[in-house]
Write an enzyme that holds these catalytic residues in place. Structure first.
Site, short mmCIF file in Angstrom:
data_model
loop_
_atom_site.label_atom_id
_atom_site.label_comp_id
_atom_site.label_asym_id
_atom_site.label_seq_id
_atom_site.Cartn_x
_atom_site.Cartn_y
_atom_site.Cartn_z
CB THR A 1 36.52 12.10 -3.24
OG1 THR A 1 36.98 11.54 -2.02
CG2 THR A 1 36.95 13.56 -3.34
CG ASN A 2 35.23 7.63 -0.21
OD1 ASN A 2 35.76 6.66 -0.72
ND2 ASN A 2 35.84 8.40 0.69
CB ILE B 1 28.72 8.12 16.57
CG1 ILE B 1 30.23 8.22 16.34
CG2 ILE B 1 28.34 6.72 17.08
CD1 ILE B 1 31.06 8.26 17.58
CG LEU B 2 24.77 6.32 12.11
CD1 LEU B 2 24.48 5.23 11.09
CD2 LEU B 2 24.09 7.63 11.71
CG ASN C 1 32.17 4.38 8.14
OD1 ASN C 1 31.98 5.45 7.54
ND2 ASN C 1 33.13 4.25 9.05
CG HIS D 1 38.15 4.18 9.61
ND1 HIS D 1 37.78 5.34 10.27
CD2 HIS D 1 39.39 3.87 10.07
CE1 HIS D 1 38.74 5.70 11.10
NE2 HIS D 1 39.74 4.82 11.00
#
Ligand code: GRF
Length: 196
Positions: A13-14, A83-84, A98, A100
């Site tokens: 949805t983002n 996590i990158l 990002n 959050h």
């Protein structure tokens, strides 16, 4: 015009909120690719519906290669549950953002994703929660904060009802940040981020 990539793991949805902002002509950028580390993520379908290149890829080196070869200026993590590595974050320093679903530094870091975040906020009894857009560094949810918006926690809120209202706010601050980024209106100085 900036080249944008969106990485996701779920419903997207983002992603949709960014697509809508672009289609409304608000963003000086285009989404060149959407990558999911989950094969069945609905976000991939959303991208395809808008003729955006979309694929499953769970290999970091291959993702980095593809972002470089598409000359991506901005990487948006929109519900990307991984996590990158430092290699990834160094390659795209100050180019990864990002979203959050809490007011960082509360209810964030390893293990705080999805409904867990809202359950923790409700259980703790905070009166406000919200959403945060931040730059991504090598640790979970620790990079410089770009934008935050507050959501009141109501007396009868459950994790689910809070999640719904926070998501609405996410859908407004994420495209706003993408828009400012694409207009070169975001300035970073150490941990302080200024939107011009
Ligand atoms: C959002 O709450 C986002 O903040 C978090 O994961 C969720 C993804 O939702 N990182 P969607 O896939 O964009 O609908």
């Amino acid at each position: 015009m900036k080249n944008i990539a969106v990485l996701l793991s779920g419903g997207g949805t983002n992603l949709q909120s960014i697509i809508d902002a672009i289609e409304a002509g608000k963003v000086n950028g285009r989404i060149k690719l959407v990558i999911s580390n989950k094969k069945d993520a609905y976000g991939l379908k959303r991208a395809e519906k808008h003729n955006i290149k979309a694929s499953f890829d769970n290999d970091e080196s291959s993702i980095i290669e593809r972002l470089l070869s598409e000359e991506i200026d901005l990487v948006v993590l929109a519900g990307f549950l991984k996590i990158l590595s430092p290699k990834f974050t160094k390659t795209f320093e100050n180019k990864i953002i990002n979203i959050h679903p809490s007011l960082i530094p509360s209810f964030c870091g390893v293990g705080y994703y999805g409904l867990n975040v809202h359950k923790a906020a409700v259980d703790y009894g905070v009166k406000v929660s919200g959403a945060t857009v931040h730059f991504v560094d090598e640790n979970a949810d620790t990079g410089p904060i770009i934008a935050q918006e507050v959501v009141e926690v109501l007396a009868d809120d459950t994790a689910e009802t809070l999640q719904r209202r926070v998501l609405e706010v996410e859908h407004s601050i994420l495209p706003m940040v993408v828009e400012k980024y694409c207009d070169d209106k975001i300035e970073v100085s150490g941990r302080r981020v200024y939107i011009k």
